[in-house]
Design a protein around this motif. Structure first.
Motif, PDB file in Angstrom:
ATOM      1  N   SER A  90       0.846  -1.188   0.000  1.00 52.58           N
ATOM      2  CA  SER A  90       0.000   0.000   0.000  1.00 52.58           C
ATOM      3  C   SER A  90       0.884   1.242   0.000  1.00 52.58           C
ATOM      4  O   SER A  90       2.101   1.153  -0.166  1.00 52.58           O
ATOM      5  CB  SER A  90      -0.937  -0.017   1.216  1.00 52.58           C
ATOM      6  OG  SER A  90      -1.955   0.959   1.078  1.00 52.58           O
ATOM      7  N   TYR A  91       0.281   2.396   0.188  1.00 52.90           N
ATOM      8  CA  TYR A  91       1.024   3.648   0.172  1.00 52.90           C
ATOM      9  C   TYR A  91       0.393   4.624   1.147  1.00 52.90           C
ATOM     10  O   TYR A  91      -0.761   4.458   1.578  1.00 52.90           O
ATOM     11  CB  TYR A  91       1.046   4.242  -1.239  1.00 52.90           C
ATOM     12  CG  TYR A  91      -0.326   4.376  -1.873  1.00 52.90           C
ATOM     13  CD1 TYR A  91      -1.104   5.515  -1.664  1.00 52.90           C
ATOM     14  CD2 TYR A  91      -0.845   3.361  -2.668  1.00 52.90           C
ATOM     15  CE1 TYR A  91      -2.363   5.632  -2.225  1.00 52.90           C
ATOM     16  CE2 TYR A  91      -2.095   3.466  -3.233  1.00 52.90           C
ATOM     17  CZ  TYR A  91      -2.857   4.599  -3.011  1.00 52.90           C
ATOM     18  OH  TYR A  91      -4.115   4.703  -3.565  1.00 52.90           O
ATOM     19  N   MET A  92       1.144   5.639   1.514  1.00 54.96           N
ATOM     20  CA  MET A  92       0.688   6.602   2.497  1.00 54.96           C
ATOM     21  C   MET A  92       0.832   8.011   1.940  1.00 54.96           C
ATOM     22  O   MET A  92       1.925   8.447   1.573  1.00 54.96           O
ATOM     23  CB  MET A  92       1.531   6.460   3.774  1.00 54.96           C
ATOM     24  CG  MET A  92       0.996   7.208   4.982  1.00 54.96           C
ATOM     25  SD  MET A  92      -0.611   6.610   5.581  1.00 54.96           S
ATOM     26  CE  MET A  92      -0.305   4.859   5.776  1.00 54.96           C
ATOM     27  N   SER A  93      -0.304   8.718   1.863  1.00 56.00           N
ATOM     28  CA  SER A  93      -0.308  10.123   1.450  1.00 56.00           C
ATOM     29  C   SER A  93      -0.411  10.998   2.687  1.00 56.00           C
ATOM     30  O   SER A  93      -0.575  10.511   3.812  1.00 56.00           O
ATOM     31  CB  SER A  93      -1.485  10.395   0.518  1.00 56.00           C
ATOM     32  OG  SER A  93      -2.717  10.268   1.231  1.00 56.00           O
ATOM     33  N   ARG A  94      -0.342  12.315   2.482  1.00 55.85           N
ATOM     34  CA  ARG A  94      -0.507  13.229   3.615  1.00 55.85           C
ATOM     35  C   ARG A  94      -1.839  13.011   4.309  1.00 55.85           C
ATOM     36  O   ARG A  94      -1.929  12.907   5.531  1.00 55.85           O
ATOM     37  CB  ARG A  94      -0.426  14.675   3.127  1.00 55.85           C
ATOM     38  CG  ARG A  94       0.915  15.132   2.634  1.00 55.85           C
ATOM     39  CD  ARG A  94       0.837  16.597   2.228  1.00 55.85           C
ATOM     40  NE  ARG A  94       2.040  17.052   1.561  1.00 55.85           N
ATOM     41  CZ  ARG A  94       2.196  18.272   1.074  1.00 55.85           C
ATOM     42  NH1 ARG A  94       1.208  19.154   1.183  1.00 55.85           N
ATOM     43  NH2 ARG A  94       3.327  18.623   0.476  1.00 55.85           N
ATOM     44  N   GLY A  95      -2.893  12.928   3.484  1.00 57.55           N
ATOM     45  CA  GLY A  95      -4.222  12.748   4.058  1.00 57.55           C
ATOM     46  C   GLY A  95      -4.366  11.438   4.804  1.00 57.55           C
ATOM     47  O   GLY A  95      -4.971  11.380   5.882  1.00 57.55           O
ATOM     48  N   ASP A  96      -3.794  10.354   4.242  1.00 59.71           N
ATOM     49  CA  ASP A  96      -3.864   9.055   4.905  1.00 59.71           C
ATOM     50  C   ASP A  96      -3.173   9.086   6.261  1.00 59.71           C
ATOM     51  O   ASP A  96      -3.657   8.511   7.235  1.00 59.71           O
ATOM     52  CB  ASP A  96      -3.202   7.984   4.031  1.00 59.71           C
ATOM     53  CG  ASP A  96      -3.951   7.742   2.734  1.00 59.71           C
ATOM     54  OD1 ASP A  96      -5.187   7.926   2.726  1.00 59.71           O
ATOM     55  OD2 ASP A  96      -3.300   7.381   1.740  1.00 59.71           O
ATOM     56  N   LEU A  97      -2.044   9.774   6.323  1.00 57.75           N
ATOM     57  CA  LEU A  97      -1.279   9.829   7.567  1.00 57.75           C
ATOM     58  C   LEU A  97      -2.043  10.576   8.648  1.00 57.75           C
ATOM     59  O   LEU A  97      -2.074  10.155   9.811  1.00 57.75           O
ATOM     60  CB  LEU A  97       0.071  10.510   7.302  1.00 57.75           C
ATOM     61  CG  LEU A  97       1.131  10.427   8.402  1.00 57.75           C
ATOM     62  CD1 LEU A  97       1.486   8.981   8.710  1.00 57.75           C
ATOM     63  CD2 LEU A  97       2.381  11.205   7.987  1.00 57.75           C
ATOM     64  N   VAL A  98      -2.702  11.658   8.259  1.00 60.27           N
ATOM     65  CA  VAL A  98      -3.443  12.482   9.224  1.00 60.27           C
ATOM     66  C   VAL A  98      -4.677  11.761   9.751  1.00 60.27           C
ATOM     67  O   VAL A  98      -5.044  11.891  10.925  1.00 60.27           O
ATOM     68  CB  VAL A  98      -3.851  13.827   8.560  1.00 60.27           C
ATOM     69  CG1 VAL A  98      -4.829  14.599   9.461  1.00 60.27           C
ATOM     70  CG2 VAL A  98      -2.616  14.670   8.277  1.00 60.27           C
ATOM     71  N   THR A  99      -5.325  10.960   8.900  1.00 58.85           N
ATOM     72  CA  THR A  99      -6.590  10.315   9.285  1.00 58.85           C
ATOM     73  C   THR A  99      -6.408   8.904   9.841  1.00 58.85           C
ATOM     74  O   THR A  99      -7.356   8.123   9.883  1.00 58.85           O
ATOM     75  CB  THR A  99      -7.534  10.256   8.076  1.00 58.85           C
ATOM     76  OG1 THR A  99      -6.889   9.555   6.988  1.00 58.85           O
ATOM     77  CG2 THR A  99      -7.911  11.649   7.613  1.00 58.85           C
TER      78      THR A  99
ATOM     79  N   PHE B 269       4.664   2.084   0.762  1.00 58.00           N
ATOM     80  CA  PHE B 269       5.324   3.103  -0.042  1.00 58.00           C
ATOM     81  C   PHE B 269       4.855   4.491   0.376  1.00 58.00           C
ATOM     82  O   PHE B 269       3.735   4.670   0.859  1.00 58.00           O
ATOM     83  CB  PHE B 269       5.012   2.909  -1.527  1.00 58.00           C
ATOM     84  CG  PHE B 269       5.600   1.668  -2.124  1.00 58.00           C
ATOM     85  CD1 PHE B 269       6.913   1.653  -2.567  1.00 58.00           C
ATOM     86  CD2 PHE B 269       4.840   0.520  -2.256  1.00 58.00           C
ATOM     87  CE1 PHE B 269       7.464   0.509  -3.128  1.00 58.00           C
ATOM     88  CE2 PHE B 269       5.368  -0.633  -2.812  1.00 58.00           C
ATOM     89  CZ  PHE B 269       6.690  -0.642  -3.243  1.00 58.00           C
ATOM     90  N   ASP B 270       5.711   5.487   0.165  1.00 59.73           N
ATOM     91  CA  ASP B 270       5.251   6.873   0.222  1.00 59.73           C
ATOM     92  C   ASP B 270       4.438   7.133  -1.050  1.00 59.73           C
ATOM     93  O   ASP B 270       4.701   6.535  -2.091  1.00 59.73           O
ATOM     94  CB  ASP B 270       6.433   7.845   0.240  1.00 59.73           C
ATOM     95  CG  ASP B 270       7.315   7.678   1.470  1.00 59.73           C
ATOM     96  OD1 ASP B 270       6.898   6.992   2.411  1.00 59.73           O
ATOM     97  OD2 ASP B 270       8.425   8.237   1.470  1.00 59.73           O
ATOM     98  N   ALA B 271       3.457   8.003  -0.944  1.00 61.69           N
ATOM     99  CA  ALA B 271       2.716   8.402  -2.143  1.00 61.69           C
ATOM    100  C   ALA B 271       3.652   9.227  -3.018  1.00 61.69           C
ATOM    101  O   ALA B 271       4.101  10.305  -2.623  1.00 61.69           O
ATOM    102  CB  ALA B 271       1.480   9.206  -1.766  1.00 61.69           C
ATOM    103  N   VAL B 272       3.969   8.709  -4.196  1.00 62.92           N
ATOM    104  CA  VAL B 272       4.934   9.350  -5.090  1.00 62.92           C
ATOM    105  C   VAL B 272       4.226   9.795  -6.369  1.00 62.92           C
ATOM    106  O   VAL B 272       3.579   8.979  -7.031  1.00 62.92           O
ATOM    107  CB  VAL B 272       6.081   8.380  -5.436  1.00 62.92           C
ATOM    108  CG1 VAL B 272       7.023   9.012  -6.457  1.00 62.92           C
ATOM    109  CG2 VAL B 272       6.852   7.997  -4.178  1.00 62.92           C
TER     110      VAL B 272
END
Length: 409
Positions: free
Chosen positions: A234-243, A264-267
């Motif tokens: 999977s991957y992690m975006s800014r929004g995913d990290l906050v929520t 993964f980081d969201a790239v």
């Protein structure tokens, strides 16, 4: 609880690979300095399983003590201590441009759309042979959807188990128990099933495919039941990290029972090449590294391989173009599947020549401490100049030409 302390866990899974062998030369004095160095790199990780009695720490790399792992150590030893040229140890191979889903974030979307004629089975076999001859130790099949390739099982079997392991990233839609058994018999080491969200409705929406989440979860379970190492990707975006996305994904990985969560980081790449709003930034990557490290210290649950840690000065730095390379279905050679810059085609030159051309460029002549595709300066010079309608990947010379036209240097 660090990596080596965790090796004494009674509940550490035991996995039997059909053909992976131990290398008895691990105690050789010539490689012991590197083994000690490697130990320090392993401290933030979590052992995943014992494979034929050898410890697995990453689903895309061979277990420690195996013959393929010795090939990695010899390559690293020659580069670090003997000052020999770097050689690729991991090849990510876009087996096919075909896919049965239409993900709105697809990293390969523009490559699949403009990819040209796919490599034949014989050409793919030749690429695998060349890579292994160079000292490669890990072949990772991707796509598109790799299970759509009619001879995937033959390609897996083509990789000699005494030299390299095989792994695969898949959407899981085509993996039933019969096919999983065939993958295992062919020698597949591990399978990572992509999950875009721990929420089933959101995952299905991002994949534009109803029922995709349930298929993915079942596929991961089936892979493990068939005897292979199983993971979620999977991957992690800014929004995913906050929520709370990290916590939700780890709970999902625990519930499914996989050996590892590849995070993964969201790239910004592929269909979202210029959508830089998703980039985590240094602060969020540091936060994610702390979350990964804390979770890996727990004496239960799957291990986590976090890109924010791996592609950092605290981890190993960026592997792209240093120990790793990527090949599109049509044979274009790039540093990694996130970097849409090609250094030529395997139909035009041998794999080693393409590797050396990439390593001769200023951008890939030295190891990079972070993911280049998240670095603002790298993107300004090499990515921002690529038009939205340009076919991907773009030849390196074309990227530089576009930069000169725009006065970028």
């Amino acid at each position: 609880m660090d990596f080596f302390d965790q090796l004494s866990r009674d509940d550490l899974p035991r996995v039997a690979h059909p053909s992976l062998a131990e290398d008895r030369r691990l105690s050789s004095k010539a490689v012991m300095p590197l083994v000690r160095l490697f130990r320090r790199r392993l401290e933030p990780l979590k052992p995943l399983a014992m494979v034929n009695g050898m410890v697995a720490y990453d689903l895309t790399q061979p277990p420690l003590g195996s013959e393929p792992s010795m090939r990695i150590m010899r390559t690293a030893f020659r580069h670090r201590f003997l000052r020999q040229e770097a050689r690729p140890i991991t090849l990510v191979l876009m087996t096919t441009a075909a896919c049965n889903m239409r993900c709105r974030h697809c990293s390969a979307e523009r490559t699949m759309k403009h990819g040209g004629n796919s490599l034949s089975y014989e050409e793919l076999c030749d690429v695998i042979d060349q890579f292994v001859e160079l000292g490669g130790a890990s072949v990772v099949f991707s796509g598109g959807e790799p299970t759509l390739h009619p001879r995937l099982l033959d390609l897996v079997a083509r990789v000699p188990a005494d030299k390299a392991i095989t792994a695969m990233f898949t959407n899981g839609s085509r993996i039933d128990r019969a096919y999983a058994d065939e993958l295992y018999s062919a020698g597949m080491y591990s399978v990572l099933v992509s999950v875009d969200s721990p929420d089933s409705c959101e995952h299905d929406a991002r994949r534009n495919t109803e029922g995709a989440f349930d298929q993915a979860v079942q596929a991961a379970k089936t892979v493990r039941e068939a005897g292979m190492l199983a993971g979620l990707s999977s991957y992690m975006s800014r929004g995913d990290l906050v929520t709370g996305g990290f916590q939700k994904l780890t709970r999902l990985a625990e519930d499914v029972g996989v050996h590892q969560l590849f995070l993964f980081d969201a790239v910004p790449t592929g269909a979202l090449l210029h959508d830089t709003e998703m980039i985590l930034g240094p602060g969020n990557r540091a936060k994610l590294r702390d979350l990964v490290s804390s979770y890996n210290g727990l004496p239960y649950g799957p291990g986590i391989m976090g890109q924010s840690w791996v592609n950092s000065s605290e981890g190993c730095g960026c592997f792209a173009g240093f120990y790793q390379c990527y090949l599109t279905a049509s044979g274009e050679f790039t540093p990694c599947d996130f970097t849409p810059i090609s250094f030529g085609n395997v139909r035009e030159a041998p794999l080693l020549d393409l590797w050396r051309a990439m390593r001769a460029s200023p951008e890939w002549s030295e190891r990079f401490g972070e993911c280049r595709m998240q670095d603002p300066e790298f993107r300004r010079v090499n990515i921002d100049v690529i038009p939205d309608d340009e076919a991907l990947p773009v030849r390196y010379e074309r990227v530089k030409s576009l930069g000169r036209e725009r006065g970028v240097s």
